[in-house]
Design a protein around this motif. Structure first.
Motif, PDB file in Angstrom:
ATOM      1  N   VAL A 115       0.826  -1.199   0.000  1.00  0.00           N
ATOM      2  CA  VAL A 115       0.000   0.000   0.000  1.00  0.00           C
ATOM      3  C   VAL A 115       0.864   1.255   0.000  1.00  0.00           C
ATOM      4  CG1 VAL A 115      -1.775   1.207   1.289  1.00  0.00           C
ATOM      5  CG2 VAL A 115      -1.831  -1.238   1.147  1.00  0.00           C
ATOM      6  N   ASN A 116       2.010   1.181   0.681  1.00  0.00           N
ATOM      7  CA  ASN A 116       2.900   2.333   0.764  1.00  0.00           C
ATOM      8  C   ASN A 116       3.671   2.460  -0.553  1.00  0.00           C
ATOM      9  OD1 ASN A 116       4.808   4.200   1.399  1.00  0.00           O
ATOM     10  ND2 ASN A 116       5.465   3.235   3.292  1.00  0.00           N
ATOM     11  N   ALA A 117       3.404   3.552  -1.275  1.00  0.00           N
ATOM     12  CA  ALA A 117       3.987   3.688  -2.615  1.00  0.00           C
ATOM     13  C   ALA A 117       5.507   3.833  -2.559  1.00  0.00           C
ATOM     14  CB  ALA A 117       3.376   4.884  -3.333  1.00  0.00           C
ATOM     15  N   VAL A 118       6.007   4.504  -1.495  1.00  0.00           N
ATOM     16  CA  VAL A 118       7.458   4.696  -1.420  1.00  0.00           C
ATOM     17  C   VAL A 118       8.152   3.360  -1.173  1.00  0.00           C
ATOM     18  CG1 VAL A 118       9.273   5.912  -0.213  1.00  0.00           C
ATOM     19  CG2 VAL A 118       7.142   7.030  -0.612  1.00  0.00           C
ATOM     20  N   ILE A 202       2.685  -1.083   4.746  1.00  0.00           N
ATOM     21  CA  ILE A 202       1.309  -0.611   4.846  1.00  0.00           C
ATOM     22  C   ILE A 202       1.187   0.719   5.567  1.00  0.00           C
ATOM     23  CG2 ILE A 202       0.177  -2.830   4.616  1.00  0.00           C
ATOM     24  CD1 ILE A 202       0.156  -3.125   7.548  1.00  0.00           C
TER      25      ILE A 202
ATOM     26  N   PRO B  61       1.675   9.296   0.158  1.00  0.00           N
ATOM     27  CA  PRO B  61       1.332   8.210  -0.763  1.00  0.00           C
ATOM     28  C   PRO B  61       1.109   6.853  -0.084  1.00  0.00           C
ATOM     29  CG  PRO B  61       3.629   8.738  -0.956  1.00  0.00           C
ATOM     30  CD  PRO B  61       3.056   9.735  -0.025  1.00  0.00           C
ATOM     31  N   ILE B  62       0.162   6.784   0.828  1.00  0.00           N
ATOM     32  CA  ILE B  62      -0.312   5.503   1.350  1.00  0.00           C
ATOM     33  C   ILE B  62      -1.656   5.271   0.667  1.00  0.00           C
ATOM     34  CG2 ILE B  62      -0.801   4.164   3.413  1.00  0.00           C
ATOM     35  CD1 ILE B  62       1.958   5.296   3.426  1.00  0.00           C
ATOM     36  N   ILE B  63      -1.700   4.325  -0.265  1.00  0.00           N
ATOM     37  CA  ILE B  63      -2.814   4.305  -1.212  1.00  0.00           C
ATOM     38  C   ILE B  63      -4.048   3.653  -0.602  1.00  0.00           C
ATOM     39  CG2 ILE B  63      -3.545   3.290  -3.381  1.00  0.00           C
ATOM     40  CD1 ILE B  63      -0.385   3.839  -4.027  1.00  0.00           C
ATOM     41  N   PRO B  73       5.786  10.423  -5.016  1.00  0.00           N
ATOM     42  CA  PRO B  73       6.591   9.552  -4.152  1.00  0.00           C
ATOM     43  C   PRO B  73       8.056   9.445  -4.565  1.00  0.00           C
ATOM     44  CG  PRO B  73       5.284   8.218  -5.598  1.00  0.00           C
ATOM     45  CD  PRO B  73       4.918   9.631  -5.895  1.00  0.00           C
ATOM     46  N   SER B  76      10.766  11.242  -2.335  1.00  0.00           N
ATOM     47  CA  SER B  76      10.928  10.611  -1.020  1.00  0.00           C
ATOM     48  C   SER B  76      11.950   9.493  -1.087  1.00  0.00           C
ATOM     49  CB  SER B  76       9.593  10.059  -0.542  1.00  0.00           C
ATOM     50  OG  SER B  76       8.613  11.035  -0.620  1.00  0.00           O
TER      51      SER B  76
END
Lengths: 310, 127
Positions: A115-118, A202, B61-63, B73, B76
């Protein structure tokens, strides 16, 4: 110091081999001879040469300061002028917000399951970059160990005195506040670090930040209680095993893309439901590996800088 | 242009910080202060990159489902790399400074150069 500068009959190659083997320092071989020649000649010619050198140094220092100020001011002026001409801050139509970040945001969950894009970006799309970062940390801790490692049984008198004083300070009953507070805080810090590492895919966080938190907790404990209690868990053997093992796991799970090329998003490991803790394929184990390496490295820096040993 | 001065203040701050760090490196005599200057320059670059990834009125950016409004993102990840490299470089250079202090007995760069030129290095702890 065991420089044997008296025997000048060796050839250059012999001196070089001695230097490579660590038996002789290089400056004793070449520089001392040169310096003795040059300085001897100079002192004969000018007795007040040091005064002249000091005068020249003072003048050149002034010129240096003047020019460095001018260079910095012009440099910053040019950069500030450029910053004024840059596109507006925070505008979504800026050229930096192009299709690259859009693709990471839109397809990241489907491609990686994180879920975390980075996290998805640094540990799945660009996993080999993060491998390079981890290796950079490893290399720096190796360099620090080479430079600062002390042999306990072979200390010079001053170091021995410092060592005894440190032991006295650690064994004294003085720092009650530090001991009490660190006893309260230490488990919470470690727990929070483990949480940040395990939830790296997440929520904000990941291996680097969680590892830094765990390393800070170990430093706190070591500062309060000394390294005697910590020696059973964190010693040189366990340190090297954990760091090398984690780096090898990382390499065998993601390093093949150095040879195969292309993106390696497709893997046989199931991605799981996005948002669960067991999701994201390899991201969770890789986060754990990175976290372990970072924690060991941070604690290693501390203990090499303070005690010269781990 | 004046409007851009008021909106681009993150970049301006980053550049001024960069200048402060650069001056520190050039003008400080103490080696540890030089490396503090290097760290200030690093921080300025992180600020610059992160301010470039920012998009106003968007979240981290936590989707989550139903929301496609996120900040960029990519910077970062770049900043993460930068922090790691800066930490390892700082540790390495401070270790070198410690060795230098043991050898020459001073942290001043000029003193070290002077002692190097005159060839009177203190032998310190090296046996």
């Amino acid at each position: 110091m065991t420089y044997n500068s008296s025997d000048n009959h060796e050839s250059k190659w012999e001196k070089f081999f001695k230097w490579v083997n660590g038996e002789q320092a290089l400056d004793s071989v070449w520089e001392k001879e040169l310096k003795s020649k040059i300085l001897g000649k100079r002192q004969k010619r000018h007795k007040s040469i040091e005064d002249v050198i000091d005068k020249i140094n003072a003048q050149s220092k002034k010129i240096y300061i003047f020019f460095s100020i001018i260079i910095t001011v012009t440099y910053i002026g040019i950069l500030l002028y450029t910053a004024v001409l840059l596109p507006e801050h925070g505008n979504e139509l800026n050229p930096t917000n192009n299709e690259v970040s859009q693709r990471y945001v839109e397809n990241g969950v489907n491609d990686t399951g994180a879920v975390n894009a980075v996290s998805a970006m640094i540990l799945e799309y660009r996993a080999f970059d993060t491998f390079g970062e981890t290796v950079a940390l490893f290399a720096s801790i190796i360099c620090v160990a080479i430079l600062l490692k002390k042999d306990r049984s072979n200390l010079c008198p001053q170091e021995e005195r410092e060592y005894i004083e440190d032991e006295k300070i650690l064994n004294a009953d003085g720092n009650g506040i530090l001991k009490f507070t660190s006893r309260l805080i230490f488990p919470i810090v470690i727990l929070y670090g483990v949480y940040v590492i395990l939830n790296g895919h997440i929520s904000p966080g990941g291996g680097f930040s969680g590892g830094a938190i765990i390393g800070a907790g170990l430093i706190l404990y070591s500062a309060a209680y000394g390294d005697k209690n910590l020696k059973h868990i964190v010693n040189y053997n366990s340190f090297s095993k954990v760091v090398c093992g984690c780096l090898l796991v990382y390499f065998f799970s993601k390093g093949y893309s150095f040879f195969t090329g292309g993106n390696h998003i497709k893997s046989i490991i199931p991605k799981g439901t996005p948002g669960n803790i067991l999701s994201g394929g390899l991201i969770l184990p890789l986060n754990i590996c990175v976290g372990a390496v970072v924690a060991c490295t941070i604690y290693g820096f501390y203990s090499y800088f303070t005690k010269g040993d781990i | 242009m004046i409007k851009l001065i008021t909106t681009n203040y993150f970049e301006m701050t980053a550049i001024i910080l960069f200048g402060i760090g650069f001056m520190n490196i050039l003008l400080q005599d103490n080696l540890i202060k030089k490396f503090i200057g290097l760290n200030i320059m690093d921080t300025a670059i992180y600020l610059y990159l992160v301010s470039y990834g920012y998009i106003s009125n968007r979240t981290a950016p936590i989707i989550r489902e139903g929301n496609w409004q996120y900040v960029n993102p990519v910077p970062s990840g770049l900043v993460l790399t930068g922090i790691v490299v800066s930490v390892s470089m700082t540790a390495f250079s401070l270790a070198l400074v410690q060795r230098l202090y043991k050898r020459y007995g001073t942290l001043s760069f000029d003193e070290v150069i002077k002692k190097l030129r005159s060839g009177e290095a203190q032998n310190g702890s090296e046996s």
